[in-house]
Design a protein around this motif. Structure first.
Motif, PDB file in Angstrom:
ATOM      1  N   PRO A 136      14.186  63.443   9.538  1.00 41.49           N
ATOM      2  CA  PRO A 136      15.228  62.465   9.879  1.00 41.49           C
ATOM      3  C   PRO A 136      14.684  61.059  10.131  1.00 41.49           C
ATOM      4  O   PRO A 136      15.432  60.090  10.062  1.00 41.49           O
ATOM      5  N   ASN A 137      13.378  60.940  10.399  1.00 39.71           N
ATOM      6  CA  ASN A 137      12.791  59.613  10.628  1.00 39.71           C
ATOM      7  C   ASN A 137      12.965  58.683   9.450  1.00 39.71           C
ATOM      8  O   ASN A 137      12.824  57.463   9.581  1.00 39.71           O
ATOM      9  N   VAL A 138      13.279  59.241   8.283  1.00 36.24           N
ATOM     10  CA  VAL A 138      13.475  58.394   7.109  1.00 36.24           C
ATOM     11  C   VAL A 138      14.648  57.437   7.328  1.00 36.24           C
ATOM     12  O   VAL A 138      14.719  56.378   6.714  1.00 36.24           O
ATOM     13  N   LEU A 139      15.567  57.792   8.235  1.00 36.35           N
ATOM     14  CA  LEU A 139      16.709  56.932   8.529  1.00 36.35           C
ATOM     15  C   LEU A 139      16.312  55.692   9.323  1.00 36.35           C
ATOM     16  O   LEU A 139      17.108  54.775   9.491  1.00 36.35           O
ATOM     17  N   GLU A 140      15.081  55.648   9.820  1.00 38.97           N
ATOM     18  CA  GLU A 140      14.601  54.461  10.526  1.00 38.97           C
ATOM     19  C   GLU A 140      14.248  53.338   9.550  1.00 38.97           C
ATOM     20  O   GLU A 140      14.106  52.183   9.958  1.00 38.97           O
ATOM     21  N   LEU A 141      14.088  53.688   8.285  1.00 40.76           N
ATOM     22  CA  LEU A 141      13.718  52.697   7.274  1.00 40.76           C
ATOM     23  C   LEU A 141      14.951  52.143   6.590  1.00 40.76           C
ATOM     24  O   LEU A 141      15.915  52.872   6.329  1.00 40.76           O
ATOM     25  N   THR A 142      14.927  50.860   6.275  1.00 43.07           N
ATOM     26  CA  THR A 142      16.040  50.290   5.525  1.00 43.07           C
ATOM     27  C   THR A 142      16.037  50.851   4.109  1.00 43.07           C
ATOM     28  O   THR A 142      15.006  51.315   3.604  1.00 43.07           O
ATOM     29  N   THR A 143      17.179  50.808   3.465  1.00 41.91           N
ATOM     30  CA  THR A 143      17.293  51.298   2.087  1.00 41.91           C
ATOM     31  C   THR A 143      16.331  50.549   1.176  1.00 41.91           C
ATOM     32  O   THR A 143      15.723  51.132   0.268  1.00 41.91           O
ATOM     33  N   GLN A 144      16.160  49.271   1.411  1.00 37.84           N
ATOM     34  CA  GLN A 144      15.270  48.444   0.592  1.00 37.84           C
ATOM     35  C   GLN A 144      13.830  48.952   0.673  1.00 37.84           C
ATOM     36  O   GLN A 144      13.125  49.056  -0.335  1.00 37.84           O
ATOM     37  N   ILE A 145      13.376  49.262   1.885  1.00 38.11           N
ATOM     38  CA  ILE A 145      12.013  49.760   2.065  1.00 38.11           C
ATOM     39  C   ILE A 145      11.846  51.137   1.428  1.00 38.11           C
ATOM     40  O   ILE A 145      10.840  51.414   0.762  1.00 38.11           O
ATOM     41  N   VAL A 146      12.838  52.003   1.630  1.00 38.80           N
ATOM     42  CA  VAL A 146      12.774  53.347   1.046  1.00 38.80           C
ATOM     43  C   VAL A 146      12.653  53.261  -0.470  1.00 38.80           C
ATOM     44  O   VAL A 146      11.813  53.936  -1.089  1.00 38.80           O
ATOM     45  N   LEU A 147      13.494  52.439  -1.090  1.00 40.23           N
ATOM     46  CA  LEU A 147      13.465  52.316  -2.549  1.00 40.23           C
ATOM     47  C   LEU A 147      12.118  51.779  -3.031  1.00 40.23           C
ATOM     48  O   LEU A 147      11.571  52.252  -4.034  1.00 40.23           O
ATOM     49  N   TYR A 148      11.589  50.794  -2.323  1.00 43.29           N
ATOM     50  CA  TYR A 148      10.293  50.242  -2.716  1.00 43.29           C
ATOM     51  C   TYR A 148       9.212  51.321  -2.676  1.00 43.29           C
ATOM     52  O   TYR A 148       8.413  51.455  -3.607  1.00 43.29           O
ATOM     53  N   ARG A 149       9.186  52.093  -1.601  1.00 50.54           N
ATOM     54  CA  ARG A 149       8.143  53.107  -1.458  1.00 50.54           C
ATOM     55  C   ARG A 149       8.293  54.243  -2.480  1.00 50.54           C
ATOM     56  O   ARG A 149       7.305  54.732  -3.022  1.00 50.54           O
ATOM     57  N   ILE A 150       9.530  54.633  -2.721  1.00 50.17           N
ATOM     58  CA  ILE A 150       9.756  55.681  -3.714  1.00 50.17           C
ATOM     59  C   ILE A 150       9.313  55.207  -5.099  1.00 50.17           C
ATOM     60  O   ILE A 150       8.655  55.937  -5.853  1.00 50.17           O
ATOM     61  N   GLN A 151       9.662  53.976  -5.447  1.00 54.86           N
ATOM     62  CA  GLN A 151       9.276  53.428  -6.747  1.00 54.86           C
ATOM     63  C   GLN A 151       7.766  53.257  -6.863  1.00 54.86           C
ATOM     64  O   GLN A 151       7.177  53.501  -7.923  1.00 54.86           O
ATOM     65  N   LYS A 152       7.141  52.848  -5.776  1.00 54.26           N
ATOM     66  CA  LYS A 152       5.684  52.681  -5.790  1.00 54.26           C
ATOM     67  C   LYS A 152       4.988  54.015  -6.035  1.00 54.26           C
ATOM     68  O   LYS A 152       4.060  54.114  -6.848  1.00 54.26           O
ATOM     69  N   LEU A 153       5.469  55.058  -5.357  1.00 52.43           N
ATOM     70  CA  LEU A 153       4.881  56.384  -5.553  1.00 52.43           C
ATOM     71  C   LEU A 153       5.180  56.922  -6.958  1.00 52.43           C
ATOM     72  O   LEU A 153       4.334  57.557  -7.585  1.00 52.43           O
ATOM     73  N   ALA A 154       6.410  56.649  -7.443  1.00 49.96           N
ATOM     74  CA  ALA A 154       6.794  57.123  -8.771  1.00 49.96           C
ATOM     75  C   ALA A 154       5.921  56.508  -9.848  1.00 49.96           C
ATOM     76  O   ALA A 154       5.613  57.140 -10.874  1.00 49.96           O
ATOM     77  N   SER A 155       5.482  55.249  -9.633  1.00 54.83           N
ATOM     78  CA  SER A 155       4.648  54.588 -10.635  1.00 54.83           C
ATOM     79  C   SER A 155       3.282  55.264 -10.766  1.00 54.83           C
ATOM     80  O   SER A 155       2.565  55.049 -11.740  1.00 54.83           O
ATOM     81  N   TYR A 156       2.946  56.083  -9.793  1.00 53.39           N
ATOM     82  CA  TYR A 156       1.690  56.840  -9.845  1.00 53.39           C
ATOM     83  C   TYR A 156       1.936  58.326 -10.085  1.00 53.39           C
ATOM     84  O   TYR A 156       1.068  59.166  -9.841  1.00 53.39           O
ATOM     85  N   GLY A 157       3.169  58.662 -10.507  1.00 55.24           N
ATOM     86  CA  GLY A 157       3.460  60.031 -10.880  1.00 55.24           C
ATOM     87  C   GLY A 157       3.854  60.949  -9.749  1.00 55.24           C
ATOM     88  O   GLY A 157       3.870  62.175  -9.922  1.00 55.24           O
ATOM     89  N   TYR A 158       4.176  60.387  -8.587  1.00 60.54           N
ATOM     90  CA  TYR A 158       4.552  61.225  -7.448  1.00 60.54           C
ATOM     91  C   TYR A 158       6.065  61.162  -7.271  1.00 60.54           C
ATOM     92  O   TYR A 158       6.630  60.108  -7.012  1.00 60.54           O
ATOM     93  N   ASP A 159       6.755  62.315  -7.408  1.00 55.33           N
ATOM     94  CA  ASP A 159       8.206  62.382  -7.291  1.00 55.33           C
ATOM     95  C   ASP A 159       8.584  62.856  -5.895  1.00 55.33           C
ATOM     96  O   ASP A 159       8.391  64.027  -5.555  1.00 55.33           O
ATOM     97  N   VAL A 160       9.101  61.956  -5.091  1.00 52.26           N
ATOM     98  CA  VAL A 160       9.457  62.284  -3.711  1.00 52.26           C
ATOM     99  C   VAL A 160      10.544  63.349  -3.658  1.00 52.26           C
ATOM    100  O   VAL A 160      10.580  64.174  -2.743  1.00 52.26           O
ATOM    101  N   ARG A 161      11.421  63.357  -4.634  1.00 54.27           N
ATOM    102  CA  ARG A 161      12.548  64.298  -4.614  1.00 54.27           C
ATOM    103  C   ARG A 161      12.109  65.755  -4.664  1.00 54.27           C
ATOM    104  O   ARG A 161      12.844  66.645  -4.248  1.00 54.27           O
TER     105      ARG A 161
END
Length: 381
Positions: free
Chosen positions: A315-340
C-alpha cells in the motif's frame, strides 16, 4: 500619507460615474487613475546607501517607501551589532523592507528575546536571514517571554525553541496558557498510549521540530483524531505506532475525512476490517490524503496495469504521486523489468531507495538523478 479609496475619487469623476451606462466597466481606474503615493526620499536614499535593490523593493513592497517614518540606519546598526555584514543587511532589507518601519527600541527588545534561545550570534543571524518576517513581526513581548520560559522549563533545546520562534512566531504571541494546554494534551496522549515518561521530552522535540505549527492546533484535534481511530478498532499499541509515524500531522486529521478515506480503500481493495488496519499501519499517510488524491493515485495505478492485489500487498505505493510512479515504471521497463508481473516494492520509497532497488544485473552502473518533470538522459539517450 495618501490612501486611495473609492471615496477619494474627485468630484467630477463621481459625477461622470452617474452618467455611465449599466454595461460600462465599474473599474474606478478607467475613470480616475489612482494617485501615485509620494516616496519618502530619505528612506530611498538610506536604503540605496546600504546597497539595497530599490527596484525590487519598489516592485514588491513599494508602500514601505512611502511611509513617513522609517528607521533605516537604526535597523542596519542593530543588524550589524548582531553580526550581520553589509551584504547580509542588504539581503534582509530587500526580503523584508517593512523592518525599517519598526521602532529601534522594539527591535532591541526582540533581539534580547531571540538571543536567549540562540546558541550564538552566527546562528541568530542565520535564522533572521531565513525568517526576517518572523523576527521583525513585533508582538507582545511579555507573552513571548512567558512562552520561552515555559518551553525552557520543559528542557527543550535552544535550537528547537529558536526554530519554533522562526517558523511559528504566532504561537509565541498568544497567552502561555494556551500552549500549556496543547503540550499537556500531547504529553498525556503519549503516556496514555504506553509511551515512556523518560522519552516524553525527546518525543515532544521531534513533534515540534517536524511541525512547528502544532502549538496553534487546538488540543481537541488530538483527542478527536485518536478517538475516531479507537472507534475503528486500533489498539493502544497500534495507536502509538500511528502517532509516532504521523507525528504532528495527526492533530490536523479530520474524523470525517479519515472515514471517507478508509471507506474508499476498504471498498476498492475489498478489505476486511482487520486488513484495512494492517494497510493503515503499513501506510499511515492514507489517513491524511484527501479522497480525490487517493482516487487519482489508485486510478493511475490501474491505468498502467497494476493489480488491486499488488496495491494491497504494497500500500505504500499510494504515497507516491502518479507522475513519480509512471516515471519509475517506465524507467524499469526500459531495462526489461515489468512491474506488473512482480512486487511493487521495487518502486516505492525515496529516490535513493528506488535506485538501490534497480534490477542489479542491468542498473547497477546507472544512478540517474530523479526528476519526474524533466527526466535526465539515460544510457540509451
Amino acid at each position: 500619507m495618501l490612501r486611495v479609496t473609492t471615496a477619494s475619487l474627485c468630484t467630477s469623476c463621481q459625477r461622470m460615474k452617474l452618467f455611465r451606462p449599466p454595461s460600462a466597466s465599474t473599474s474606478t481606474s478607467a475613470v480616475c487613475p489612482p494617485k501615485r503615493r509620494v516616496e519618502n526620499q530619505q528612506t530611498v536614499a538610506s536604503l540605496y546607501e546600504l546597497s539595497v535593490d530599490i527596484r525590487k523593493v519598489r516592485k514588491f513592497k513599494g508602500w514601505v517607501l512611502s511611509e513617513g517614518s522609517a528607521y533605516v540606519s537604526e535597523t542596519a546598526d542593530l543588524l550589524r551589532d548582531m553580526g550581520a555584514d553589509t551584504p547580509a543587511v542588504a539581503r534582509i532589507l530587500e526580503a523584508h523592507p517593512e523592518a525599517v518601519l519598526c521602532r529601534p527600541e522594539d527591535v532591541a527588545a526582540q533581539r534580547d528575546l531571540w538571543v536567549s534561545v540562540c546558541p550564538n550570534s552566527r546562528e541568530l543571524m542565520s535564522i533572521i536571514e531565513k525568517f526576517p518576517a518572523s523576527f521583525f513581526t513585533l508582538t507582545n513581548h511579555s507573552n513571548q517571554r512567558a512562552n520561552i520560559l515555559y518551553l525552557q522549563s520543559l528542557r527543550l533545546s535552544k535550537r528547537i525553541i529558536g526554530k519554533l520562534m522562526a517558523s511559528a512566531p504566532h504561537s509565541f504571541s498568544r497567552p502561555v496558557e494556551l500552549n500549556k494546554e496543547v503540550i499537556h494534551t500531547l504529553r498525556e496522549t503519549y503516556l496514555d498510549l504506553g509511551g515512556d515518561e523518560d522519552n516524553v521530552r525527546v518525543w515532544l522535540q521531534k513533534l515540534l521540530s517536524q511541525n512547528p505549527s502544532i502549538l496553534l492546533r487546538p488540543a481537541e484535534g488530538w483527542r478527536d483524531s485518536l478517538g475516531f481511530l479507537r472507534e475503528q478498532g486500533f489498539t493502544t499499541e497500534e495507536l502509538l505506532s500511528l502517532v509516532s509515524s504521523l507525528r504532528a500531522s495527526i492533530a490536523e486529521l479530520q474524523p470525517e475525512a479519515m472515514r471517507h478515506a478508509l471507506a474508499y480503500i476498504e471498498g476498492v481493495l475489498a478489505c476486511s476490517k482487520g486488513e484495512i488496519k494492517e494497510i493503515v499501519i503499513c501506510c499511515p499517510a492514507i489517513l491524511y490524503y484527501s479522497l480525490p488524491t487517493l482516487v487519482g493515485r489508485f486510478q493511475g495505478l490501474m491505468d498502467v496495469g497494476v493489480s488491486m492485489e499488488q496495491v494491497k500487498e504494497t500500500p505504500n505505493v499510494l504515497e507516491l504521486t502518479t507522475q513519480i510512479v509512471l516515471y519509475r515504471i517506465q524507467k524499469l521497463a526500459s531495462y526489461g523489468y515489468d512491474v506488473r508481473s512482480g512486487s511493487l516494492d521495487v518502486i516505492i520509497g525515496t529516490k535513493k531507495d528506488f535506485e538501490m532497488s534497480y534490477p542489479k544485473l542491468h542498473l547497477r552502473q546507472q544512478r540517474p538523478l530523479f526528476n519526474p518533470v524533466a527526466p535526465l538522459r539515460s544510457a540509451e539517450d
